[in-house]
Design an enzyme around this catalytic site. Structure first.
Site, PDB file in Angstrom:
ATOM      1  N   TRP A 180       0.842  -1.192   0.000  1.00  0.00           N
ATOM      2  CA  TRP A 180       0.000   0.000   0.000  1.00  0.00           C
ATOM      3  C   TRP A 180       0.880   1.246   0.000  1.00  0.00           C
ATOM      4  CZ3 TRP A 180      -0.761   3.827   3.990  1.00  0.00           C
ATOM      5  CH2 TRP A 180      -1.558   4.884   3.526  1.00  0.00           C
ATOM      6  N   GLU A 221      -2.959  -2.831  -2.928  1.00  0.00           N
ATOM      7  CA  GLU A 221      -4.177  -2.199  -2.389  1.00  0.00           C
ATOM      8  C   GLU A 221      -4.473  -0.874  -3.091  1.00  0.00           C
ATOM      9  OE1 GLU A 221      -3.819  -1.389   1.817  1.00  0.00           O
ATOM     10  OE2 GLU A 221      -5.977  -1.054   2.061  1.00  0.00           O
ATOM     11  N   LYS A 223      -6.861   2.787  -3.444  1.00  0.00           N
ATOM     12  CA  LYS A 223      -7.478   3.770  -2.545  1.00  0.00           C
ATOM     13  C   LYS A 223      -7.979   4.952  -3.360  1.00  0.00           C
ATOM     14  CE  LYS A 223      -6.610   6.074   1.852  1.00  0.00           C
ATOM     15  NZ  LYS A 223      -5.766   6.137   3.038  1.00  0.00           N
ATOM     16  N   ASP A 254      -9.995  -2.657   0.260  1.00  0.00           N
ATOM     17  CA  ASP A 254     -10.218  -2.137   1.611  1.00  0.00           C
ATOM     18  C   ASP A 254     -11.606  -1.495   1.629  1.00  0.00           C
ATOM     19  OD1 ASP A 254     -10.335  -0.100   3.747  1.00  0.00           O
ATOM     20  OD2 ASP A 254      -8.231  -0.595   4.106  1.00  0.00           O
ATOM     21  N   HIS A 257     -11.909   2.321   1.109  1.00  0.00           N
ATOM     22  CA  HIS A 257     -11.134   2.982   0.060  1.00  0.00           C
ATOM     23  C   HIS A 257     -11.910   3.338  -1.198  1.00  0.00           C
ATOM     24  CE1 HIS A 257      -6.902   1.899   1.720  1.00  0.00           C
ATOM     25  NE2 HIS A 257      -7.714   2.411   2.623  1.00  0.00           N
ATOM     26  N   HIS A 281      -9.269  -6.002   3.253  1.00  0.00           N
ATOM     27  CA  HIS A 281      -9.046  -5.221   4.453  1.00  0.00           C
ATOM     28  C   HIS A 281     -10.428  -4.827   4.952  1.00  0.00           C
ATOM     29  CE1 HIS A 281      -4.592  -3.743   4.277  1.00  0.00           C
ATOM     30  NE2 HIS A 281      -4.714  -5.045   4.447  1.00  0.00           N
ATOM     31  N   ASP A 289     -12.666   7.408   5.081  1.00  0.00           N
ATOM     32  CA  ASP A 289     -11.897   6.206   5.412  1.00  0.00           C
ATOM     33  C   ASP A 289     -11.447   6.288   6.869  1.00  0.00           C
ATOM     34  OD1 ASP A 289     -10.414   3.856   5.095  1.00  0.00           O
ATOM     35  OD2 ASP A 289      -8.622   4.947   4.478  1.00  0.00           O
ATOM     36  N   ASP A 291     -11.643   4.172   9.377  1.00  0.00           N
ATOM     37  CA  ASP A 291     -11.107   2.981  10.039  1.00  0.00           C
ATOM     38  C   ASP A 291     -11.710   2.744  11.416  1.00  0.00           C
ATOM     39  OD1 ASP A 291      -9.148   1.788   8.134  1.00  0.00           O
ATOM     40  OD2 ASP A 291      -8.263   3.782   8.248  1.00  0.00           O
ATOM     41  N   ASP A 321      -8.556  -4.244   9.033  1.00  0.00           N
ATOM     42  CA  ASP A 321      -7.756  -3.014   8.976  1.00  0.00           C
ATOM     43  C   ASP A 321      -8.564  -1.861   9.542  1.00  0.00           C
ATOM     44  OD1 ASP A 321      -5.961  -1.017   8.495  1.00  0.00           O
ATOM     45  OD2 ASP A 321      -6.237  -0.976   6.322  1.00  0.00           O
TER      46      ASP A 321
END
Ligand code: RNT
Ligand code: ZN
Length: 413
Positions: A180, A221, A223, A254, A257, A281, A289, A291, A321
């Protein structure tokens, strides 16, 4: 009859074998991300700030600041999570007293992690850390226009592959290494092509050496944006998927993302038509994003459905993640992982053939009726049973243990 026996009978009535669902779940590994334990700071560099356009917010006490502390916290979390687990490490989690930079890292700097994993029978996964470093200060790493910067990150990624391969070889289970890169522009670029061309060329150099596929898998990955890279991200969805497909590596989806109303659950079946393997993820974006800790929401259930109904779970590596520094970090691991497993179990308790046949026959009435009735079937009784036979606390029984750990260990740090 106990609750499990009753649930088993109810599910049997619609052709679902609860024992089999439990057996299947037992063998689906979840890769636990080490970085929830210390707010993505790692141990390699002291006094370095998190960069790369990702952020942890909150200052809940008890963050792990040494490998020993992080391992103790992981052990506590693992004792409260049922099922098969792996551990996902970033390069900055090297366990060494030597003064080494990212380009000097070798397998020996991770030997203690391999010992830890061996003793617990878990696999390890890996990530080069292409952020939180002066060489990433320009906002570009491997796609930088400066060849010295580019070479530094290429070297770090090459060294990381060797560490990943060492994990796979030592533990007898393939390590998935996620690439990433935060590379991007805050404001509107003039040239959108050059950085992407440089990244593709750099990545080709990174993966040029063929490593044993039984030990190591590369994944890239994508994004859409990061903090400070709002206008342009080099490794966009199209870039990363295209790269993965043409180079025969895995793609990483992810959940945070993509644009806020876009979901990854619907992408899984398409990606796996064109790549052999997929890395997830699993995260929870709230408006961006962010998380957040993974909860048992519709999208998590849709992800589980996309994997179990099709058999695609066999070609998918499930990683978590997220990083929340505003709550107890051990609890964050336990909540998110148990939710992922719960969603998989709920999905495994589906009369797949019945629903497939209804759909093929054009009987959408049955499809909708059954799907809705299934939602109130007692999957929680099967989940409790799974926890019980796995020797971990049932329902919120685990919370008391985390609180006690907080009092006895975390609050004293
Ligand atoms: C960042 C990516 C990346 C990181 C971890 C720490 O937006 O999701 O996967 O979160 O590598
Ligand atoms: Zn991610």
């Amino acid at each position: 009859m106990n609750r499990y026996e009753e649930a088993k009978e109810l599910y049997a009535g619609i052709g679902v074998d609860t024992d089999r669902a439990i057996e299947t779940l037992k063998n689906i590994p979840i890769s636990l991300h080490c970085w929830q334990g210390d707010d993505v700071l790692g141990f390699l560099f002291r006094d370095v700030a998190l960069s790369g356009g990702i952020q942890t917010t909150g200052n809940y006490p008890g963050r792990a600041t040494t490998p020993a502390q992080l391992r103790a916290d992981l052990d506590k979390a693992l004792s409260l999570i049922p099922g098969k687990m792996r551990l996902n490490l970033h390069a900055i989690y090297a366990d060494t007293d030597e003064k080494v930079d990212l380009t000097d890292l070798e397998p020996k700097h991770f030997a203690s992690w391999v010992e830890w994993a061996k003793a617990r029978g878990t696999g390890l996964d890996f990530n080069p850390t292409c952020f939180s470093h002066p060489m990433a200060d320009s906002g570009f790493t491997i796609s930088s226009a400066d060849p010295a910067v580019r070479d530094f990150w290429i070297e770090h990624c090459k060294k990381s592959r060797k560490i990943s391969e060492y994990f796979g070889r030592s533990l007898g289970t393939k390590s998935v290494m996620n690439l990433w890169f935060p590379d991007g522009y805050k404001d509107i670029p003039f040239d959108r092509e050059a950085p992407r061309r440089r990244m593709a060329e750099a990545l080709d150099r990174v993966i040029a050496e063929k490593l044993d596929p039984a030990c190591h898998l590369d994944a890239l990955e994508s994004k859409v944006f990061g903090i400070g890279a709002e206008s342009y991200t080099v490794a966009s969805h199209e870039f990363s998927l295209g790269y993965a497909v043409t180079r025969g590596i895995a793609y990483t989806l992810d959940a945070g993302h993509f644009h806020p109303t876009e979901v990854i659950s619907d992408k899984i079946s398409s990606v796996l038509l064109y790549t052999n393997e997929l890395l997830l993820h699993v995260s929870r974006p709230v408006r961006w994003d962010s998380d957040h800790v993974v909860i048992f929401d519709d999208e998590l259930n849709a992800i589980a459905d996309a994997l179990t109904r099709t058999g695609l779970v066999a070609r998918t590596h499930i990683g978590l993640d997220y990083f929340d520094a505003s709550i107890n970090r051990v609890a964050a691991w336990v909540i998110g992982t148990r939710n992922m497993q719960k969603a998989l179990l709920r999905s495994l308790l589906t009369p797949v053939e019945t629903l497939k046949n209804a759909e093929l026959a054009g009987d959408y009435t049955t499809r909708l009726a059954l799907t809705e009735e299934l939602k109130s079937y007692p999957f929680a009784d099967v989940w409790d049973r799974f926890c019980e036979i796995s020797g971990v606390p049932v329902r919120e029984g685990w919370l008391g243990e985390v609180k006690q750990y907080e009092t006895e260990v975390l609050s004293k740090r």
